[in-house]
Scaffold this motif. Sequence first.
Motif, PDB file in Angstrom:
ATOM      1  N   ASN A   9      35.310  41.553  30.953  1.00 35.86           N
ATOM      2  CA  ASN A   9      34.679  39.928  32.651  1.00 35.86           C
ATOM      3  C   ASN A   9      35.156  38.907  31.406  1.00 35.86           C
ATOM      4  OD1 ASN A   9      34.371  42.136  34.030  1.00 35.86           O
ATOM      5  ND2 ASN A   9      32.056  41.708  33.454  1.00 35.86           N
ATOM      6  N   LEU A  60      40.378  38.371  35.255  1.00 30.50           N
ATOM      7  CA  LEU A  60      39.539  38.937  34.035  1.00 30.50           C
ATOM      8  C   LEU A  60      39.463  40.197  34.198  1.00 30.50           C
ATOM      9  CD1 LEU A  60      35.581  37.917  36.611  1.00 30.50           C
ATOM     10  CD2 LEU A  60      37.626  36.757  34.632  1.00 30.50           C
ATOM     11  N   SER A  99      40.226  35.412  39.889  1.00 26.88           N
ATOM     12  CA  SER A  99      39.216  36.441  40.582  1.00 26.88           C
ATOM     13  C   SER A  99      38.463  35.793  41.682  1.00 26.88           C
ATOM     14  CB  SER A  99      38.425  36.417  39.494  1.00 26.88           C
ATOM     15  OG  SER A  99      37.948  35.318  38.617  1.00 26.88           O
TER      16      SER A  99
END
Length: 397
Positions: free
Chosen positions: A155, A151, A132
């Motif tokens: 998240n 993720l 990410s």
Amino acid sequence: MQTHFAFSAFVLLGISAVVIADLPSPGNVTLQTLNTNYILKWEWEHRPGSKDNVTFTAQYLAKYKINSRKHKNDWKTMCVATSEHHCDFTAAELYYLGMWILRVRAQSNLHVSPWIQVEFCPDRDAAIGPPSAVVVKPVKGVLEVAISDPLSNRNTSMKEWVKSLKYIVQYWKDPLEMQKHKQLSTPRNLVTLSDLETWTWYCVRVQSRYDFYNKSSNFSPTYCEQTDGQMPYWQIFLYFLLSLALSFLIVLGLSFCFLKSFKVIKTTFYPSIQLPTPIQEYLGDSPGSEMPPLLTTESEVEICCDRLDILTTDTVDTDVVMEIHAPPQDSEQDGRNHSRHNSGDSGVYSTEEGSGSSQSSQALRGNEEVKLVKMGHISFHRERGPELDQRIQDACV
């Protein structure tokens, strides 16, 4: 009665079979996945001349329930009568390590197509995304690469589901020499690239890797950074000389600007150009000029001028009596005046001679008045008579 019921059931089954067989199923059913995001897609070929409004329904069920009569009605619907050719199953929160059956069919009015179903295991079939975030920074001659995990849709780190997730780090010396890259594999999120040259640019990119199912992500964007290191002594000395020269130039420039400004101010307020000679003569400033100066200092007045008091009577015809305070005369003039007074007092001269002597004395006194007036050595305490003014004016002319 039983015969009639059997006949009715047979007719209904035939009509149902005709209705189902009348509409084809969606084709080319696939899954688009990334980490825990899942989208089921299909294709539908619209028949020419058909005015039917075709919609689609998509459902899912755990694979272990597919052959159980007890759970045959446990199908959960994600999309109902949608006109789109895709359905998002991300919100279904499918267990990442489980096995699932996804299906879809078409429907139009009373016509429905057979179900088309696919088997889906996220751990095996879902694609892994790249890191990410990747941060590259120089530290004491090396590069530190900080890698953030891929993720999920919530998240959270994908390492919660893929324990053996690791990263492939590729780096190369020059941005144009990517083909000569080096790489290393690591499960850590902080990597140190130590076999680097100081004060050199390096480019880095990172890929996620899951070896159990031989899955690899796309590479992250490429990040380029320059390594640091201890500066050579010759370079330190060179920077010192450059800074010294720059400081000298700045001081020299400021001094030049100050002198230039000073000259401009001096020229503006104190011009060096002298006045023309006629103007200087008119003002009496030039030496040898016959014109009196416009202003006389107090010291010149004290040196050149003596005070002269003139006393006059109220009538115009009365003789003007003046007191002259002048510098003392020489001894010859004092003797002449003394002899004149002695001769007058002794009565030797006649009346005629006395009158002539009186007129001569008045003329002499008038000439001295004119001379003193011209020299600026006398002053009058009271108004002068017209005869004296005329006499002084004639003498000045």
